[in-house]
Enzyme design. Structure first.
Site, PDB file in Angstrom:
ATOM      1  N   TYR B 439      -7.699   0.148  -0.584  1.00  0.00           N
ATOM      2  CA  TYR B 439      -6.631  -0.829  -0.260  1.00  0.00           C
ATOM      3  C   TYR B 439      -5.493  -0.859  -1.269  1.00  0.00           C
ATOM      4  CZ  TYR B 439      -9.387  -4.631  -2.695  1.00  0.00           C
ATOM      5  OH  TYR B 439     -10.071  -5.431  -3.554  1.00  0.00           O
ATOM      6  N   GLU B 440      -4.440  -1.567  -0.900  1.00  0.00           N
ATOM      7  CA  GLU B 440      -3.166  -1.567  -1.654  1.00  0.00           C
ATOM      8  C   GLU B 440      -2.610  -0.155  -1.790  1.00  0.00           C
ATOM      9  OE1 GLU B 440      -2.104  -4.364  -1.784  1.00  0.00           O
ATOM     10  OE2 GLU B 440      -3.893  -5.598  -1.821  1.00  0.00           O
TER      11      GLU B 440
END
Lengths: 595, 595
Positions: B439-440
């Site tokens: 994620y990110e």
């Protein structure tokens, strides 16, 4: 839901073109396996795996097994699938015909193992564990024991287990506490607790044949006092019918990270009747018969999860639209390009694929060597093959599972955030693959077996035989200009393999910690080298096909994927050699209390 | 149950001895953070993490969050723990004093982040996501928006979220479909579906401030038409009290591999009232304000799981008795030696520890540079620090999470079979750490950001500034004979880092796929090089202490662990350089259909 298609074409390429198994038709088993029979078996095996086992993989993970008062219920569909599996005769494909088996070569059995594990690893362990029990009884059992147990294990009507581990001892079996009290009538009363027992209890077969390590009181200390026993769940009467329930019961099902569809049990033995197999206090030898078979099977499990994870990641990468290619839009008619255009997505996929195809050739090559070690008429050939099998068994187990796990992680990564979500199925491959690095001897133990035992065994006979085979291949193809990049990479890797062995010879005698400190790096170096050898052979066949005008896209793809392996994987042998040559000093310096 | 002890001593060593933060007492924030205050904050932070958050980590994993009609219930104890966390003032430790924050330096906030993530990563994401929302509103919001939202976010009474991803678009935000219809009164009606929204809905705070990317109809195509909106769960009245429920609702909780204690939601926006933040169609810029902060936080998450996994593996390795040392029995009075005597167990532990301690210095060094980029009175110093922060942000995120995950796997491996069993807690660290690579921005995206954007940004200003700093350090210590092995390793790695950048300069212009093909390898090369720099600095301090006669065992240990890093990790930069220099040919050759 993830999908699975058995890689039948790739298996055929290795069996027929790389290993040329047709030339062994003089040997037992191979004689009954001409190409059309092998093709039919592979096709039928593919079918049951794709259609029956694969659809149950997520079911098994979601439901797990239930236990109530020692009775285990397997996930929905498993029992019926096992019946289908047994009805098809799959448990006995490589079994001894004397006990109802089909006597097919191991190399073919290994291929089918891959299909079963890829489609449903947790399911595959129910019949899988039977192979170890079969092997131990087949090699060490009395005629009576063989007649009693083998036909039912071969048919799959009964399954088998391996009861080794106890709460306080896994690797170190010398510490085990399970006792076997002789009853004076040739039987023993077995009492103790075993943990992590795969397929320990379930509802899929009429009987379960536990092979149990225990100590007979008064025997030698440590591993020299371990004996192996057959402990059936139900006693078997003289006429073969099932008798009384024996004193062995599942106490619990372990709560595991993965392979949740398999009932991994805590097994309680409470004065259960056991029958000695092999000699008293010689149980370890018989245990290794099971263990070596199991280790190869576990190596295949590692690869199998990489294969199915690759397939799904490749499908996703061709379907998922996200961003434009950095070298210019490839699909202007779509809102974005499929992510297969991105070099890093391809890098991840090719890392997996170049591993899987190389590793597949490796385990099949090993399987053929097992067949030859049993069946070749020439004792020298049998010995040479046996030496190499002993040498590479820890590499098959350790390297194929380390890279297999890494591959499932890479395949999950291709899915981005969706890879972390259960419904897509990718994270299950990661969780299932993870156990393969741990059980049947952690990969650290495999590496120690390789470096501490196998390298030097019989004066290094196995390593010399193996390197001799590789050098013969290189010499034979030295004039092949198109093959040169492959041979160069292979020779570099082989040089590093030899230098690593030399370093251990020179440095581990004086300080054995130098062996332990570099063993995992050496196992990985070996794995890369052996895959470079496999890729060189596959490249040669593909180039030959091109020269003969018979090449297809299949051969072109092999050359591309092999080239990737040379570019991106082979360079690691150099750094692995540097690392292991650093020795144990910085590893042993820190005081234990300061960790 | 796993345990956790915050590494306060190691943090102090880096803050005080390596980074010498005391010398910045002229700067805002640092002035309020003399050593005794920092010590007290670290000790109190350690306490709440060890005593309140860590004991809830397995609870969160086992229970997960429940949803019924859009209402989410967090796991037992989470709500109370969050109250304790808020009462202690922890959400606002680095917050702007103008809005009630304590204005402490980021470098200190980062250290506390590590403690929170190590003790309970899923919990840490509830307050963690608020930081992104805070940062975006603080930088881009109107005065009115700041007054409305920031004090409550700083106090922790409200939490924040980032609503970016949609089912068909993660990385490629240009594809997003969520619409924002202007209402003529300055507000917008937001309609659409977002997925993977961490802390999207829960029962721990009075209000949740969603920051939502959406498109205003009629705007430019793709990412140039994206705007950012504030969408509160409850409308905020002029007097600051909570008003009507807004049209945003959790539709479901995602079924994830890990961080199960966090309520990762599908969020449905149905004509929810939104307030534009920043300019129309300039949402991406504001989004990156959140994102860059979040990326550094995610890097710390990766390391945090490695730290807690290491601690538990080290305890287990000193306790678990299994086999004898290959260099001779070490504990004859025990039935077997503790496994810490085995070189391969030590190798696994030292691989983790040399990563964790190097990576800790790296993220704190980065945190200090963020402080300096904001607060140094000299614009040139601010710019140089900002350049380096921009350069290394993808390395902090990508390298720390790739190696963080790998470390949790190694720590799990130390436990053998027990590592696979849920009760021991090790497999949760693996599952939780895994998301940090995804994620990110997946780590592939981080690597592309590094190679495709950051390396060349402003004519390579960041890379030159960074390498200049390293070379200055090397030159300054050139006469230090004992430090020489560290400086040699650092110079070798720095040479490979420079050569890799050069290779991209020479080869990626003509074929951009060459950048994408080698970007992940380069990110890893960079990670090893920067950790070699950190280890060189830590070794220098430790050697100085020895020379001054003030060294403790802590310093001796640093030198040993650093030496391990040189022996076993640094050699990889050479093979990474070879691999990335192979270019894109073998990666791009395979037809998409043939994957």
């Amino acid at each position: 839901m993830p999908s699975y298609k058995a890689p039948v074409d790739d298996i055929r390429f290795v069996l027929n073109d790389v290993l040329n198994i047709g030339k062994y038709s003089n040997l037992a088993g191979f004689a009954d396996a001409p190409r059309d029979v092998v093709d039919a078996i592979l096709d039928e095996g593919a079918k049951i795996c794709e259609r029956v086992l694969a659809p149950l993989n997520q079911v098994g993970d979601a439901e797990g097994c239930k236990i109530a008062d020692g009775v285990v219920t397997t996930p929905t569909g498993f029992k019926q699938a096992y019946k289908t599996f047994v009805d098809g005769g799959w448990p006995g494909i490589t079994g001894d015909p004397e006990f109802g088996g089909q006597g097919m070569p191991y190399v073919l059995g290994f291929a089918l193992n891959e299909f079963v594990s890829s489609s449903n690893m947790a399911f595959g362990m129910y019949p899988g564990l039977s192979h170890g029990a079969y092997a131990a009884i087949h090699q060490w059992g009395t005629d009576d024991q063989k007649q009693t147990y083998l036909p039912k294990l071969v048919s799959g009507e009964w399954t088998g287990t391996m009861n080794l581990t106890e709460p306080h001892c896994g690797t170190d079996l010398g510490l085990l506490r399970t006792r076997a009290e002789p009853q004076g009538d040739g039987t023993y009363k077995i009492t103790g607790t075993k943990i992590f027992i795969s397929a320990g209890e379930h509802d899929m077969s009429d009987n379960i044949i536990h092979l149990v390590l225990a100590k007979i009181p008064g025997g030698p200390e440590g591993v020299k006092g371990i004996s192996l026993f057959i402990v059936p769940k139900f006693m078997v009467e003289a006429d073969g019918s099932l008798g009384a329930r024996n004193g062995v019961k599942a106490g619990n099902i372990e709560h595991k990270m993965g392979i949740i569809g398999n009932s991994t049990c805590v097994m309680n033995f409470d004065e259960a009747t056991g029958f000695l197999i092999g000699e008293e206090h010689k149980g370890l030898r018989a245990m290794f018969t099971m263990m070596n078979a199991a280790r190869l099977g576990v190596g295949i499990q590692g690869l199998s999860q990489a294969e199915v994870a690759y397939q799904n990641a490749a499908i996703y990468a061709k379907d998922r639209l996200q961003m434009r290619s950095i070298s210019g839009t490839k699909f202007p008619e779509k809102p974005a390009d499929p992510i297969i255009v991105h070099p890093d997505v391809r890098r991840m996929l090719l890392s997996i694929r170049s591993f899987v195809e190389g590793a597949r050739a490796f385990y099949l090559w090993t399987g053929l060597k097992i067949d030859l070690s049993h069946k070749d008429p020439d004792p020298a050939v049998r010995e040479a093959n046996d030496d190499i099998v002993a040498l590479v068994t820890p590499v098959v187990k350790g390297y194929l599972t380390d890279k297999g796990f890494e591959s499932t992680v890479a395949a999950q990564q291709v899915f981005g955030g969706h890879g972390y979500i259960k419904e897509w199925g990718m994270e299950q491959f990661v969780r299932d693959a993870r156990i393969s690095q741990i059980y049947e001897g952690t990969n650290g133990i495999q590496a120690l077996d390789l470096v501490g035992r196998k390298l030097g065994q019989n004066g290094g006979r196995g390593l010399f035989a193996y390197i001799g085979e590789v050098e013969h291949f290189v010499a034979e193809n030295a004039g092949n200009a198109e093959l040169k990049p492959f041979l160069d990479g292979l020779q570099k890797a082989t040089g590093d393999l030899r230098d690593g062995a030399m370093w251990f010879m020179q440095n581990a005698m004086a300080n054995p910690d130098n062996a332990g400190a570099g063993s995992v790096e050496y196992m990985h170096l070996f794995g890369i080298q052996v895959l470079a050898y496999m890729w060189s052979q596959m490249a040669k066949i593909s180039l030959d096909a091109k020269a003969a005008g018979t090449a297809t896209e299949f051969h072109e793809n092999k050359l591309i994927v092999g080239r990737f392996f040379l570019d991106r994987i082979v360079p690691d042998t150099a750094s692995l050699l540097v690392k292991l040559s650093a020795g144990a000093d910085s590893i042993m310096a820190l005081k234990a209390a300061n960790f």
